[in-house]
Design an enzyme around this catalytic site. Sequence first.
Site, PDB file in Angstrom:
ATOM      1  N   GLY A 160      36.431  18.498   8.777  1.00 16.86           N
ATOM      2  CA  GLY A 160      36.354  19.476   9.854  1.00 16.86           C
ATOM      3  C   GLY A 160      35.267  19.262  10.883  1.00 16.86           C
ATOM      4  O   GLY A 160      35.267  19.926  11.913  1.00 16.86           O
ATOM      5  N   GLU A 204      34.072  15.482   2.868  1.00 18.18           N
ATOM      6  CA  GLU A 204      35.371  14.781   2.872  1.00 18.18           C
ATOM      7  C   GLU A 204      35.798  14.538   4.308  1.00 18.18           C
ATOM      8  O   GLU A 204      36.888  14.915   4.720  1.00 18.18           O
ATOM      9  CB  GLU A 204      36.460  15.688   2.272  1.00 18.18           C
ATOM     10  CG  GLU A 204      36.579  15.723   0.798  1.00 18.18           C
ATOM     11  CD  GLU A 204      37.633  16.733   0.337  1.00 18.18           C
ATOM     12  OE1 GLU A 204      37.879  16.773  -0.866  1.00 18.18           O
ATOM     13  OE2 GLU A 204      38.190  17.480   1.159  1.00 18.18           O
ATOM     14  N   GLY A 235      37.106  12.833   7.672  1.00 19.76           N
ATOM     15  CA  GLY A 235      38.006  11.771   8.105  1.00 19.76           C
ATOM     16  C   GLY A 235      37.701  11.438   9.549  1.00 19.76           C
ATOM     17  O   GLY A 235      37.179  10.391   9.900  1.00 19.76           O
ATOM     18  N   ARG A 236      38.006  12.409  10.415  1.00 22.47           N
ATOM     19  CA  ARG A 236      37.853  12.234  11.864  1.00 22.47           C
ATOM     20  C   ARG A 236      36.448  11.779  12.256  1.00 22.47           C
ATOM     21  O   ARG A 236      36.274  10.847  13.029  1.00 22.47           O
ATOM     22  CB  ARG A 236      38.151  13.572  12.545  1.00 22.47           C
ATOM     23  CG  ARG A 236      38.376  13.490  14.028  1.00 22.47           C
ATOM     24  CD  ARG A 236      38.522  14.895  14.624  1.00 22.47           C
ATOM     25  NE  ARG A 236      39.402  15.746  13.870  1.00 22.47           N
ATOM     26  CZ  ARG A 236      40.714  15.838  14.049  1.00 22.47           C
ATOM     27  NH1 ARG A 236      41.292  15.129  14.990  1.00 22.47           N
ATOM     28  NH2 ARG A 236      41.448  16.646  13.310  1.00 22.47           N
ATOM     29  N   ARG A 240      49.274  12.476  18.321  1.00 22.61           N
ATOM     30  CA  ARG A 240      48.484  13.671  18.635  1.00 22.61           C
ATOM     31  C   ARG A 240      48.788  14.276  20.017  1.00 22.61           C
ATOM     32  O   ARG A 240      48.912  15.485  20.130  1.00 22.61           O
ATOM     33  CB  ARG A 240      46.991  13.385  18.468  1.00 22.61           C
ATOM     34  CG  ARG A 240      46.613  13.009  17.023  1.00 22.61           C
ATOM     35  CD  ARG A 240      45.106  12.853  16.822  1.00 22.61           C
ATOM     36  NE  ARG A 240      44.428  14.123  16.840  1.00 22.61           N
ATOM     37  CZ  ARG A 240      43.761  14.605  17.867  1.00 22.61           C
ATOM     38  NH1 ARG A 240      43.641  13.904  18.975  1.00 22.61           N
ATOM     39  NH2 ARG A 240      43.194  15.794  17.796  1.00 22.61           N
ATOM     40  N   TYR A 245      50.133  17.927  19.470  1.00 19.94           N
ATOM     41  CA  TYR A 245      49.174  19.014  19.731  1.00 19.94           C
ATOM     42  C   TYR A 245      48.823  19.145  21.210  1.00 19.94           C
ATOM     43  O   TYR A 245      47.943  19.940  21.554  1.00 19.94           O
ATOM     44  CB  TYR A 245      47.846  18.755  19.000  1.00 19.94           C
ATOM     45  CG  TYR A 245      47.910  18.413  17.542  1.00 19.94           C
ATOM     46  CD1 TYR A 245      48.380  19.342  16.605  1.00 19.94           C
ATOM     47  CD2 TYR A 245      47.442  17.190  17.078  1.00 19.94           C
ATOM     48  CE1 TYR A 245      48.394  19.026  15.260  1.00 19.94           C
ATOM     49  CE2 TYR A 245      47.457  16.877  15.729  1.00 19.94           C
ATOM     50  CZ  TYR A 245      47.932  17.801  14.830  1.00 19.94           C
ATOM     51  OH  TYR A 245      47.937  17.497  13.500  1.00 19.94           O
ATOM     52  N   CYS A 293      62.969   8.729  23.277  1.00 20.70           N
ATOM     53  CA  CYS A 293      63.890   9.601  24.000  1.00 20.70           C
ATOM     54  C   CYS A 293      63.519  11.050  23.742  1.00 20.70           C
ATOM     55  O   CYS A 293      64.297  11.839  23.183  1.00 20.70           O
ATOM     56  CB  CYS A 293      65.327   9.304  23.589  1.00 20.70           C
ATOM     57  SG  CYS A 293      65.763   7.601  23.920  1.00 20.70           S
ATOM     58  N   GLU A 294      62.298  11.372  24.084  1.00 18.52           N
ATOM     59  CA  GLU A 294      61.724  12.716  23.923  1.00 18.52           C
ATOM     60  C   GLU A 294      60.775  12.900  25.093  1.00 18.52           C
ATOM     61  O   GLU A 294      59.891  12.065  25.298  1.00 18.52           O
ATOM     62  CB  GLU A 294      60.893  12.794  22.632  1.00 18.52           C
ATOM     63  CG  GLU A 294      61.677  12.862  21.356  1.00 18.52           C
ATOM     64  CD  GLU A 294      62.300  14.218  21.116  1.00 18.52           C
ATOM     65  OE1 GLU A 294      61.836  15.202  21.721  1.00 18.52           O
ATOM     66  OE2 GLU A 294      63.263  14.278  20.339  1.00 18.52           O
TER      67      GLU A 294
HETATM   68  C1  LIG Z   1      42.509  16.369   6.358  1.00 20.76           C
HETATM   69  C2  LIG Z   1      41.533  16.682   5.316  1.00 20.76           C
HETATM   70  C3  LIG Z   1      40.206  16.237   5.399  1.00 20.76           C
HETATM   71  C4  LIG Z   1      39.682  15.483   6.586  1.00 20.76           C
HETATM   72  O1  LIG Z   1      39.692  16.248   7.737  1.00 20.76           O
HETATM   73  P1  LIG Z   1      38.991  15.741   9.091  1.00 20.76           P
HETATM   74  O2  LIG Z   1      39.351  16.793  10.074  1.00 20.76           O
HETATM   75  O3  LIG Z   1      39.593  14.418   9.393  1.00 20.76           O
HETATM   76  O4  LIG Z   1      37.541  15.656   8.812  1.00 20.76           O
HETATM   77  C5  LIG Z   1      39.364  16.525   4.354  1.00 20.76           C
HETATM   78  N1  LIG Z   1      39.782  17.201   3.257  1.00 20.76           N
HETATM   79  C6  LIG Z   1      41.040  17.651   3.141  1.00 20.76           C
HETATM   80  C7  LIG Z   1      41.438  18.370   1.906  1.00 20.76           C
HETATM   81  C8  LIG Z   1      41.959  17.412   4.165  1.00 20.76           C
HETATM   82  O5  LIG Z   1      43.208  17.867   4.039  1.00 20.76           O
END
Ligand SMILES: *Cc1c(COP(=O)(O)O)cnc(C)c1O
Length: 418
Positions: free
Chosen positions: A230, A272, A274-275, A310, A314, A341-342
């Site tokens: 997040g 956790e 990702g982004r 994305r 979004y 084709c969208e």
């Molecule tokens: C998607 C997700 C993340 C990573 O989210 P980011 O927005 O990429 O930081 C972490 N934990 C869980 C359980 C997720 O579903």
Amino acid sequence: MEKKPFVTKEKLEEIAAKYPTPFHLYDEKGIRENARRMNKAFSWNKGFREYFAVKATPNPVLMKLLKEEGCGVDCSSYTELMLSDACGFHGHDIMFSSNDTPPEDFRLAKQLGVIINLDDLTHVDFLNEVAGIPETICCRYNPGGVFKTANGIMDNPGDAKYGMTYDQMEEAYRKLMKLGAKRFGIHAFLASNTQTDEYYPELARILFQLAVRLRDETGADIRFVNLSGGVGIPYTPEGEPVDILKVGEGVRKAFEEVLVPAGMENVAIFTELGRFMLGPYGCLVTRAVHEKHTYKDYIGVDACAANLMRPAMYGAYHHITVMGKENAPCDHKYDVTGGLCENNDKFAIDRMLPKIDIGDLLVLHDTGAHGFSMGYNYNGKLRSAEILLKEDGSFELIRRAETPADYFATLDFLHLFG
Ligand SMILES: *Cc1c(COP(=O)(O)O)cnc(C)c1O
């Protein structure tokens, strides 16, 4: 802030001569430096670990690179578990934060000895029946309502499908203890792509207070708090990046004010992300192949929403640099489109850009997370290659582009294609 690609036009032309566009390119140097900053920000916490969210960018070379920087991984499906295991992540190197989980996924997670994070109270019995209860286990919390900071509403957990209420958390812990669980964790993900230094500290305070309450009410031995994902990145040039060192300090303050006085100073902090870990360190490289002038001016590129979903999904903004025209005036208004084709297959709408000529290379910024991985095969479009730009300036193919044979592989039993 001006957004500059992490790669030069000359280098991109060199790469594109060997591996045709479109492709996703990743920046080893940026990834490593950011991972080191992340670890430094939380180095005050003895057990700290970032578990990279595999779904953001499930590439084994990138996962191993993060492993070298000390990260674990966060999985939520059977194949993500397989991939992580194959990359050398074992046991508690892996968090399994799934929801609506199939029995075979829980079985593999249990067999691999990973840390299972339960999304619901009913999953206690479900896991017990299909795989058994491990000694270390985590439960996902959802406080409901809206998640607010001093600066306003961040997100709406009350509408989210994830996690358990407080009463369910308590019942889950009691049940799990009866079934043999000995060590516990707490997890929550309350807001996505947040742009402030306050998100983690505010979330941490809520979860630390929850940890104290759960320990007092149930007697559970709470070993870690997982702040999940997040933490966001600025996709627009105006956006300010989150200061992760400040974020780490904010979490430390909440830790010292809530957990330390409660005698819980040994609790480990997990994340956790990702982004935040990979988003800015990847880009989608594509070439202008057509231009079209009707009621609007269109630039058709050789990538499409199947390579980066994305914007279509979004309405997300991804900054575009026309390589070699960085200093040219942005005096042309374009829709930059792919070939699906969208009509939502547009990387940019009414974007002011320099005059684009056929053959120009375009870099779509910040595609390092939730970019390639959200790709799909609609319209029979094939997934692109992924390439790593290494610290020494060389480059390596880390996933080849799909071929028609890949697309038809699941029809092989029909013997139509030789
Ligand atoms: C998607 C997700 C993340 C990573 O989210 P980011 O927005 O990429 O930081 C972490 N934990 C869980 C359980 C997720 O579903």
